[in-house]
Write an enzyme that holds these catalytic residues in place. Structure first.
Site, PDB file in Angstrom:
ATOM      1  N   ARG A   1       0.855  -1.197   0.000  1.00  0.00           N
ATOM      2  CA  ARG A   1       0.000   0.000   0.000  1.00  0.00           C
ATOM      3  C   ARG A   1       0.886   1.240   0.000  1.00  0.00           C
ATOM      4  O   ARG A   1       1.998   1.235   0.551  1.00  0.00           O
ATOM      5  CB  ARG A   1      -0.902   0.027   1.239  1.00  0.00           C
ATOM      6  N   HIS A   2       0.414   2.311  -0.607  1.00  0.00           N
ATOM      7  CA  HIS A   2       1.153   3.567  -0.658  1.00  0.00           C
ATOM      8  C   HIS A   2       1.376   4.140   0.741  1.00  0.00           C
ATOM      9  O   HIS A   2       0.753   3.722   1.725  1.00  0.00           O
ATOM     10  CB  HIS A   2       0.400   4.578  -1.530  1.00  0.00           C
TER      11      HIS A   2
ATOM     12  N   HIS B   1      -3.275   0.313  -3.510  1.00  0.00           N
ATOM     13  CA  HIS B   1      -4.068   0.881  -2.426  1.00  0.00           C
ATOM     14  C   HIS B   1      -4.317  -0.198  -1.372  1.00  0.00           C
ATOM     15  O   HIS B   1      -3.959  -1.365  -1.556  1.00  0.00           O
ATOM     16  CB  HIS B   1      -5.364   1.429  -3.001  1.00  0.00           C
TER      17      HIS B   1
END
Length: 623
Positions: free
Chosen positions: A365-366, A550
């Protein structure tokens, strides 16, 4: 000190001064510490920084043994890292839970390369040089994979090292012993018998079957980068019990110890006649002082918990070693705890050259996004009346890339915060240190994902070499996006202009224009499944495929690989809310069984607390 001893330390100091830039001894002598205690403090703290040694000396100001010429004991171990270490640590935990503690739990997973030996404090740096020389001479021949064979008996369980690789490892141990003898005047006995990695030792016989079952779950062919590590311990407390302090304790009498959580206490079980029930007599590792302490404020610790790690030498598979200069070494190899920036590139090169046994997919995930901290109105907070960006808080990024329609394009495509950038770099550094080899990178077209991918690659020094393949098919579920249209995302040309090294040749499974607003859950999971099928098919070689997306991607991009059906929509929504910034899922391909498996990620999670906004004027007036 006598004049002769002072001259001896002066000679050692001058010799080391020419070898260390800057010398760790200089600031300690400048503070007024005698040379012999300064060297003792450096040896006791692993010669990492003068500040650590200074703190050690201040803590030991009342240590009655401070001036005693008692050297540390040292030993060299070959330690696994990466996925194999994770599996071994899982075994450590599970075997202790199911079968109680045995002797193997006292020490981390390792292969012993030599017996413990002593080294005078002023000669410890020469041990680091001995380790580097022995490692450099063995590097070419060191096996790319160390084959491990499970062996079990009524009181022992562990992996034996096969003969041919074992001979090379034993040669390395002999070289280290020889160099240590010449450089540091130490008598080192290298291990010349059967090399082994102990899993369990001196356990109850009725636990043997359970331990064997747990051991068979360890795949010894898991990717692993082996590291020779030099440790030291205080030779006075070898046969003592080690206690870890759980609670703070303030002495009620002058003969009691001050306790702080995390302190370690050495206790001699044979010298407890003076202690009352519920109390023990011990020596604090932090201060060196002896006194009474309440036993219920402590718990048993492992033998190795008080060992000090000095230097490491990591063996990497290098396709072209002829270009290595004699003086080149990474921080792990030259023993420098604070390597110069020039050594960072070599460290990155070593990780690139590390082998991965299986093809793997790492879904990440970012990092922290700016609107996550400053809310939906974040753009209004950082925009001037004439539409220019400025930085109202240090957690806003320094600048924003150019967009075709100006700053408004960022409203639904926010960048990483400053902390998000830091998180991404920290994760990249940890992945580099784990020894994985990233062979390809795919990213959601969201700016925050592109930035995360770029900063991770930056720690590997790959941001200019490995192109990011932008795959809109792994973009967030559009139903969760604000508005009735999909967010305005950067074009490939804008990404290139913003210095993102994106591939212009990659044909995504789902072009950006194919993303539909407010798509159904079934459409979304189908999109991710098709995208992952293409991603995996375009990367047939072994190595790590990095997929930056995400929070939802950790579920929708891994379940198709594992052959699992989509999760129930309600459960899915609850689940993904719990994924933190830089959360990871790691899948490995099991070619023998023709399937993918979910395994532990190569690095641990990143946990930190919040830091609220602060207005000094309101704070002053309010108080």
């Amino acid at each position: 000190m006598a004049a002769g001893e002072t001259q001896l330390y002066a000679k050692v100091f001058n010799k080391l001064k020419g070898r260390s830039t800057p010398s760790l001894l200089d600031p300690l002598l400048g503070m007024g510490f005698p040379a012999h205690t300064a060297l003792k403090a450096l040896a006791a703290t692993g010669r990492k920084t003068a500040e650590e040694a200074s703190n050690w000396l201040h803590c030991h100001c009342n240590d009655p043994s401070l001036d005693d010429p008692i050297p540390q004991e040292y030993a060299l171990f070959l330690c696994p890292t990466g996925p194999l270490l994770d599996k071994l640590q899982d075994f450590w935990r599970e075997s202790r839970r199911q079968c109680a503690k045995n002797r193997a739990h006292e020490v981390f997973p390792h292969i012993t390369l030599c017996d413990f030996f002593t080294c005078e404090d002023q000669k410890v740096e020469y041990l680091y040089e001995a380790l580097k020389r022995a490692g450099d001479r063995t590097l070419r021949a060191f096996p790319s994979a160390v084959p491990l064979v499970l062996h079990s008996s009524i009181s022992y369980l562990g992996f034996f090292v096969d003969d041919s690789p074992a001979d090379i490892i034993r040669e390395f141990a002999v070289m280290f012993a020889t160099e240590a003898s010449v450089l540091a005047d130490c008598t080192v006995k290298p291990c010349t018998k059967q090399l082994h990695l102990t899993l369990a030792h001196k356990f109850y016989p009725h636990h043997q079957r359970t331990l064997e079952q747990l051991a068979r779950a360890i795949n010894p062919s898991h990717s692993c980068q082996w590291t020779a590590t030099l440790y030291s311990r205080d030779m006075r407390f070898v046969h003592y019990q080690t206690l870890r302090v759980l609670f703070q304790y303030k002495p009620q009498n002058v003969d009691e110890l001050t306790l702080s959580p995390g302190d370690y206490i050495f206790v001699d079980p044979t010298q407890q006649e003076e202690a009352s029930e519920g109390w023990v007599i011990g020596i604090s590792q932090r201060t060196g002082c002896r006194g009474f302490l309440p036993e219920n404020y402590t718990e048993r610790a492992s033998e190795c918990d008080t060992w000090v790690r000095h230097r490491t030498y990591t063996f990497s598979v290098t396709p072209d070693l002829s270009s290595r200069k004699d003086g080149e070494a990474s921080s792990r190899r030259n023993g420098d705890p604070n390597p110069p920036s020039s050594s960072r590139s070599l460290s990155s090169l070593q990780s690139l050259q590390a082998t991965i046994v299986r093809r793997s997919v790492l879904v990440v995930r970012h990092g922290e996004r700016v609107d996550q901290i400053f809310g939906k109105s974040w753009l209004q907070q950082c925009t001037t009346p004439d539409g220019r960006y400025y930085r109202p808080d240090l957690n806003f990024p320094r600048s924003l890339p150019k967009r075709s329609r100006g700053i408004k394009d960022f409203e639904n495509d926010p960048p990483l915060s400053s902390c998000g950038i830091f998180q991404s770099r920290m994760a990249g550094e940890a992945l580099l240190d784990s020894g994985i080899r990233i062979t390809s990178v795919f990213s959601s077209p969201a700016l925050r994902c592109l930035q995360t991918a770029k900063h991770i690659l930056g720690e590997f020094k790959l941001e200019k070499k490995v192109k990011i393949r932008v795959e809109p098919g792994i973009f967030e579920w559009t139903k969760w996006e604000a508005g009735k249209t999909t967010p305005t995302l950067m074009t490939l040309e804008e990404m290139k202009e913003a210095d993102f090294n994106v591939s212009l040749d990659y044909r995504p499974a789902f072009p950006l224009a194919s993303l539909l607003p407010a798509e159904s859950y079934d459409d979304y999971v189908h999109r991710c499944a098709v995208s992952m099928e293409q991603i995996v098919s375009t990367c047939p070689q072994d190595g790590v495929i990095l997929v930056v997306g995400h929070s939802s991607a950790l579920d929708t991009c891994t379940r198709p690989l594992l052959g699992l059906p989509p999760r129930d929509c309600a459960d899915f929504a609850q689940l993904v809310r719990k994924v933190p910034s830089l959360g990871m899922c790691f899948c490995e391909e099991n070619k023998e069984e023709g399937k993918w498996e979910l395994v532990n990620p190569p690095v641990k999670t990143l946990t930190h607390g919040s830091n609220s906004a602060f207005n000094w004027r309101n704070w002053i007036q309010g108080n």
